[in-house]
Design a protein around this motif. Structure first.
Motif, PDB file in Angstrom:
ATOM      1  N   ILE A  89       1.430   4.216  -2.916  1.00  0.00           N
ATOM      2  CA  ILE A  89       1.181   5.659  -2.665  1.00  0.00           C
ATOM      3  C   ILE A  89       2.553   6.470  -3.137  1.00  0.00           C
ATOM      4  O   ILE A  89       2.277   7.669  -3.505  1.00  0.00           O
ATOM      5  CB  ILE A  89       0.652   5.958  -1.279  1.00  0.00           C
ATOM      6  CG1 ILE A  89      -0.771   5.167  -0.947  1.00  0.00           C
ATOM      7  CG2 ILE A  89       0.578   7.115  -0.766  1.00  0.00           C
ATOM      8  CD1 ILE A  89      -0.987   5.197   0.571  1.00  0.00           C
ATOM      9  N   ASN A 141       0.987  -1.214   0.156  1.00  0.00           N
ATOM     10  CA  ASN A 141      -0.039  -0.071  -0.089  1.00  0.00           C
ATOM     11  C   ASN A 141       0.854   1.324  -0.062  1.00  0.00           C
ATOM     12  O   ASN A 141       0.499   2.271  -0.922  1.00  0.00           O
ATOM     13  CB  ASN A 141      -1.023  -0.215   1.279  1.00  0.00           C
ATOM     14  CG  ASN A 141      -1.667   1.103   1.188  1.00  0.00           C
ATOM     15  OD1 ASN A 141      -2.442   1.376   0.294  1.00  0.00           O
ATOM     16  ND2 ASN A 141      -1.747   1.908   2.356  1.00  0.00           N
ATOM     17  N   LEU A 142       1.853   1.252   0.900  1.00  0.00           N
ATOM     18  CA  LEU A 142       2.847   2.476   0.957  1.00  0.00           C
ATOM     19  C   LEU A 142       3.548   2.641  -0.307  1.00  0.00           C
ATOM     20  O   LEU A 142       3.688   3.833  -0.818  1.00  0.00           O
ATOM     21  CB  LEU A 142       3.673   2.509   2.298  1.00  0.00           C
ATOM     22  CG  LEU A 142       4.397   3.668   2.245  1.00  0.00           C
ATOM     23  CD1 LEU A 142       3.797   4.777   2.591  1.00  0.00           C
ATOM     24  CD2 LEU A 142       5.126   3.407   3.904  1.00  0.00           C
ATOM     25  N   SER A 170       5.450   4.716   9.062  1.00  0.00           N
ATOM     26  CA  SER A 170       4.674   4.432   7.733  1.00  0.00           C
ATOM     27  C   SER A 170       3.346   5.394   7.860  1.00  0.00           C
ATOM     28  O   SER A 170       2.962   5.654   6.612  1.00  0.00           O
ATOM     29  CB  SER A 170       4.401   3.086   7.561  1.00  0.00           C
ATOM     30  OG  SER A 170       3.672   2.465   8.437  1.00  0.00           O
ATOM     31  N   LYS A 171       2.748   5.433   8.756  1.00  0.00           N
ATOM     32  CA  LYS A 171       1.433   6.333   8.898  1.00  0.00           C
ATOM     33  C   LYS A 171       1.855   7.650   8.648  1.00  0.00           C
ATOM     34  O   LYS A 171       0.994   8.274   7.760  1.00  0.00           O
ATOM     35  CB  LYS A 171       0.884   6.011  10.321  1.00  0.00           C
ATOM     36  CG  LYS A 171       0.115   4.668  10.380  1.00  0.00           C
ATOM     37  CD  LYS A 171      -0.973   4.433   9.439  1.00  0.00           C
ATOM     38  CE  LYS A 171      -1.401   3.144   9.825  1.00  0.00           C
ATOM     39  NZ  LYS A 171      -2.370   2.454   8.880  1.00  0.00           N
ATOM     40  N   GLU A 222       2.631   7.868   4.997  1.00  0.00           N
ATOM     41  CA  GLU A 222       1.356   7.984   4.156  1.00  0.00           C
ATOM     42  C   GLU A 222       0.636   8.972   4.007  1.00  0.00           C
ATOM     43  O   GLU A 222      -0.048   9.466   3.089  1.00  0.00           O
ATOM     44  CB  GLU A 222       0.495   6.798   4.811  1.00  0.00           C
ATOM     45  CG  GLU A 222      -0.676   6.433   3.796  1.00  0.00           C
ATOM     46  CD  GLU A 222      -1.594   5.159   4.396  1.00  0.00           C
ATOM     47  OE1 GLU A 222      -2.725   5.240   4.074  1.00  0.00           O
ATOM     48  OE2 GLU A 222      -0.913   4.226   4.926  1.00  0.00           O
ATOM     49  N   SER A 270      -0.104  11.022   0.706  1.00  0.00           N
ATOM     50  CA  SER A 270      -1.805  11.153   0.220  1.00  0.00           C
ATOM     51  C   SER A 270      -2.137  12.511   0.329  1.00  0.00           C
ATOM     52  O   SER A 270      -3.178  13.076  -0.572  1.00  0.00           O
ATOM     53  CB  SER A 270      -2.520  10.181   1.047  1.00  0.00           C
ATOM     54  OG  SER A 270      -2.650  10.473   2.537  1.00  0.00           O
TER      55      SER A 270
END
Length: 156
Positions: free
Chosen positions: A13, A9-10, A125-126, A129, A133
């Motif tokens: 992105i 996912n990362l 990672s959050k 992200e 994003s």
């Protein structure tokens, strides 16, 4: 962050951010936002000209505010040629748009050029992200603000 620790996912992105950032710079050049119009000059995107033209019509969006609050840092040279991280200076920016553009470019530069260790938030990672994003949504908003959608999204 080591490549084997990056989730799919990362990485998706991150790819999206690079892709849309480069599309935005292409759209800037296609629409004559050039760093220099001198014959023979390198065709480089003129972010400053873009900011100058659109700063009065720009309003900070929730996504742009997220970037401002997250305060991406930039890599700097410290004592003894060591590398360190420092907050991005925004005090010389004359508008909200100038601040947001500086942060968009910082996020891009950190991903592409920045150190991959030593920054407190790098392995978060959050946070990464959030920066990617939010930045991508801001690029979309800027393209719409300046009517760059055709070149930005390749609608011809």
């Amino acid at each position: 962050m080591r490549i084997e620790n990056i989730d799919t996912n990362l990485s998706g992105i991150a790819f999206d951010y690079f892709y849309w950032f480069s599309r935005f710079e292409f759209a800037l050049k296609e629409n004559m936002y050039l760093k220099s119009c001198k014959i023979g000059a390198k065709a480089e995107p003129g972010w400053g000209k873009f900011v100058e033209k659109w700063q009065a019509k720009y309003s900070v969006t929730p996504e742009a505010n997220a970037l401002l609050i997250a305060k991406p840092e930039q890599q700097i040279v410290a004592r003894n040629a060591d590398l360190d991280w420092a907050p991005v200076r925004l005090d010389d920016c004359k508008s909200d748009l100038a601040k947001v553009v500086r942060l968009l470019k910082t996020v891009r530069n950190n991903l592409f050029h920045g150190g991959k260790h030593g920054c407190e938030g790098w392995d978060d990672s959050k946070r990464t992200e959030l920066l990617l994003s939010s930045g991508k949504k801001v690029l979309d908003q800027l393209a719409q603000l300046a009517s760059l959608d055709a070149d930005y999204k390749r609608y011809y």
